[in-house]
Design a protein around this motif. Structure first.
Motif, mmCIF file in Angstrom:
data_model
loop_
_atom_site.group_PDB
_atom_site.id
_atom_site.type_symbol
_atom_site.label_atom_id
_atom_site.label_comp_id
_atom_site.label_asym_id
_atom_site.label_seq_id
_atom_site.Cartn_x
_atom_site.Cartn_y
_atom_site.Cartn_z
ATOM 1 N N UNK A 172 -3.889 63.275 31.123
ATOM 2 C CA UNK A 172 -4.825 62.976 32.213
ATOM 3 C C UNK A 172 -5.364 61.549 32.099
ATOM 4 N N UNK A 173 -5.648 61.106 30.902
ATOM 5 C CA UNK A 173 -6.178 59.753 30.719
ATOM 6 C C UNK A 173 -5.124 58.697 31.071
ATOM 7 N N UNK A 174 -3.877 58.950 30.701
ATOM 8 C CA UNK A 174 -2.810 57.986 31.033
ATOM 9 C C UNK A 174 -2.622 57.892 32.542
ATOM 10 N N UNK A 175 -2.721 59.030 33.225
ATOM 11 C CA UNK A 175 -2.550 58.987 34.684
ATOM 12 C C UNK A 175 -3.686 58.212 35.344
ATOM 13 N N UNK A 206 -5.466 55.734 33.881
ATOM 14 C CA UNK A 206 -5.348 54.316 33.527
ATOM 15 C C UNK A 206 -4.280 53.610 34.345
ATOM 16 N N UNK A 207 -3.246 54.336 34.779
ATOM 17 C CA UNK A 207 -2.144 53.717 35.505
ATOM 18 C C UNK A 207 -2.310 53.795 37.021
ATOM 19 N N UNK A 208 -3.315 54.517 37.462
ATOM 20 C CA UNK A 208 -3.481 54.743 38.895
ATOM 21 C C UNK A 208 -4.358 53.651 39.497
ATOM 22 N N UNK A 209 -3.917 52.993 40.557
ATOM 23 C CA UNK A 209 -4.781 51.991 41.197
ATOM 24 C C UNK A 209 -5.995 52.663 41.820
ATOM 25 N N UNK A 241 -10.380 52.825 41.441
ATOM 26 C CA UNK A 241 -11.681 52.457 40.896
ATOM 27 C C UNK A 241 -11.516 51.843 39.500
ATOM 28 N N UNK A 242 -11.802 50.532 39.365
ATOM 29 C CA UNK A 242 -11.586 49.836 38.097
ATOM 30 C C UNK A 242 -12.470 50.385 36.984
ATOM 31 N N UNK A 243 -13.697 50.756 37.315
ATOM 32 C CA UNK A 243 -14.600 51.303 36.281
ATOM 33 C C UNK A 243 -14.021 52.568 35.673
ATOM 34 N N UNK A 244 -13.390 53.407 36.469
ATOM 35 C CA UNK A 244 -12.782 54.629 35.956
ATOM 36 C C UNK A 244 -11.577 54.305 35.080
ATOM 37 N N UNK A 245 -10.741 53.357 35.487
ATOM 38 C CA UNK A 245 -9.579 52.982 34.680
ATOM 39 C C UNK A 245 -10.037 52.408 33.335
ATOM 40 N N UNK A 246 -11.068 51.593 33.374
ATOM 41 C CA UNK A 246 -11.578 51.026 32.126
ATOM 42 C C UNK A 246 -12.078 52.114 31.184
ATOM 43 N N UNK A 247 -12.770 53.095 31.735
ATOM 44 C CA UNK A 247 -13.263 54.200 30.909
ATOM 45 C C UNK A 247 -12.096 54.976 30.283
ATOM 46 N N UNK A 259 -9.105 53.770 29.536
ATOM 47 C CA UNK A 259 -8.526 52.946 28.469
ATOM 48 C C UNK A 259 -9.356 53.064 27.192
ATOM 49 N N UNK A 260 -10.670 53.019 27.322
ATOM 50 C CA UNK A 260 -11.548 53.152 26.149
ATOM 51 C C UNK A 260 -11.359 54.522 25.499
ATOM 52 N N UNK A 261 -11.221 55.571 26.295
ATOM 53 C CA UNK A 261 -11.040 56.914 25.738
ATOM 54 C C UNK A 261 -9.673 57.085 25.085
ATOM 55 N N UNK A 262 -8.672 56.327 25.533
ATOM 56 C CA UNK A 262 -7.339 56.405 24.922
ATOM 57 C C UNK A 262 -7.307 55.744 23.548
ATOM 58 N N UNK A 263 -8.157 54.749 23.333
ATOM 59 C CA UNK A 263 -8.110 53.990 22.091
ATOM 60 C C UNK A 263 -8.144 54.829 20.825
ATOM 61 N N UNK A 264 -9.058 55.781 20.677
ATOM 62 C CA UNK A 264 -9.133 56.546 19.422
ATOM 63 C C UNK A 264 -8.033 57.594 19.249
ATOM 64 N N UNK A 265 -7.257 57.874 20.282
ATOM 65 C CA UNK A 265 -6.229 58.932 20.186
ATOM 66 C C UNK A 265 -5.033 58.397 19.408
#
Length: 421
Positions: free
Chosen positions: A375-378, A380-383, A385-391, A393-399
């Motif tokens: 769900x997070x990858x989808x 981050x790759x979806x055009x 709301x930039x704020x949502x994509x940024x969030x 990306x941050x959530x993907x970092x620790x995985x």
């Protein structure tokens, strides 16, 4: 602090609780000066101590008539005291506290109280802070203002008195709750002041005020929070009476339900981890602010329980208002299991209100759960709301997964600076 006896210079202020009141003790001494700390409680509500440099004299002059008439507490040590002997308070000589302020201070207090009538909130707030800085000498003039002045001044006086935490202010505040029906803020601020004292004796005035037909909505909204702060069995009984009345505007009903959360036995069913009837009625309301208040009360009442996750998931599944969903997701996030992670990820990925999706995504950042990966990858790759994509990306970092790392690296090519950052 405005009026100093001869030979005494004020050099600092230290915070002091009345519970720590004790004798005068020397801090430092020398041939000509003794540095002392006054830790004697001037009033049962005293909260400040003053550091003084006291110059020694061979024969201190007798105090003036005004000083002699006003003397009471603070200290002058004529010689160093051995460490093993406590310093005794002596009312004679220059060991004085002026119970009556000097004329300049008295005039300043009256002028500051008069500024409560100004239209500017900034001016009123500044006046309250200056009166709090003056301290002890402001209390009696504020009592008089609460009883006699025009409504805006009485309201601000009640609010200021509640910050002093002086027990002798309880009776004037109770009287304001009982008697003041001419302005919507006076009795409400007085009720909040009584809450800060956690005064059990305030329960009866609050009960009388809530039962009176003359009580204004602002007081009816403030009283439940006062009862929640007092939190005695009697306070619970009065609050339940108010909840059952079901009268008043939405903000009054919301206040009652919110306060109910501080009485877990009244907010949760006794035999199962579900909202009580009062909260369940609130959750079924057609007003979203009432539903939010009921949900927040349930979260507060069950904060230490571990068996309410499924109940929360059911409440959120039936809800569509962002104002309710956002705090609901926050309450759900304290459960660290994978099923909760999956629910947060689905909420973030599906369509809906952006604020709700961002909240869900933000709450995934600390979980580092691979179940949220797809769900997070989808996101981050979806055009969009930039704020949502940024969030995302941050959530993907620790995985700890190769696909998560690859998506983060791809985000460096995103058009939005926030995502690249």
């Amino acid at each position: 602090s405005r009026q100093r006896p001869p030979g005494v210079a004020r050099v600092g202020i230290a915070a002091l609780s009345a519970r720590r009141a004790g004798p005068l003790r020397p801090v430092a001494s020398g041939p000509r000066v003794v540095l002392v700390r006054c830790v004697a409680a001037i009033d049962s509500g005293a909260r400040a101590a003053t550091m003084y440099v006291v110059r020694r004299r061979r024969s201190p002059p007798a105090p003036s008539g005004l000083a002699a008439a006003a003397l009471a507490v603070v200290a002058l040590l004529s010689s160093p005291c051995p460490a093993e002997e406590p310093v005794r308070f002596d009312e004679r000589g220059e060991n004085v506290f002026f119970r009556v302020p000097d004329r300049d201070t008295a005039r300043a207090i009256e002028e500051l109280i008069g500024r409560f009538a100004e239209d500017s909130p900034v001016a009123r707030m500044d006046s309250r802070r200056q009166l709090e800085d003056i301290g002890y000498w402001s209390v009696e003039p504020l009592h008089a203002a609460l009883a006699e002045r025009e409504a805006p001044v009485r309201a601000a006086a009640a609010l200021t008195l509640s910050a002093f935490f002086v027990p002798r202010s309880v009776e004037p505040l109770r009287a304001a709750v009982y008697l003041d029906t001419s302005n919507q803020f006076v009795s409400g601020f007085a009720a909040i002041g009584l809450a800060r004292f956690r005064d059990p004796g305030a329960v009866e005035p609050l009960r009388t005020a809530l039962r009176s037909s003359k009580s204004i909505p602002t007081l009816r909204a403030a009283a439940p929070f006062a009862l929640a702060r007092i939190r005695t069995p009697e306070a619970r009984t009065v609050l339940m009476e108010s909840v059952r009345s079901r009268s008043g505007p939405a903000y009054v009903k919301s206040a009652r339900l919110l306060a109910l959360g501080f009485f877990p036995d009244a907010a949760v069913q006794p035999d199962r981890p579900e909202p009580s009837e009062a909260l369940a009625d609130g959750l079924r309301s057609n007003r979203r602010e009432i539903r939010r208040a009921a949900l927040l009360a349930f979260l507060v009442a069950t904060v230490r329980r571990t068996d309410t996750r499924d109940v929360l998931l059911g409440i959120l599944a039936r809800e569509d208002a962002p104002e309710v969903l956002v705090p609901g997701l926050l309450g759900l996030s304290r459960f660290e299991d994978s099923e909760t992670t999956a629910h947060l990820a689905r909420t973030a990925a599906r369509g809906g209100d952006d604020a709700v999706r961002v909240q869900a995504c933000d709450l995934l950042a600390s979980r580092a759960d691979v179940r949220a990966l797809d769900d997070l990858r989808s996101i981050a790759r979806r055009p969009g709301f930039a704020r949502l994509r940024a969030s995302a990306v941050v959530a993907l970092g620790p995985i700890d997964h190769a696909d998560a790392a690859a998506t983060v690296l791809d985000a460096f090519d995103d058009k939005a600076p926030l995502v690249r950052a």
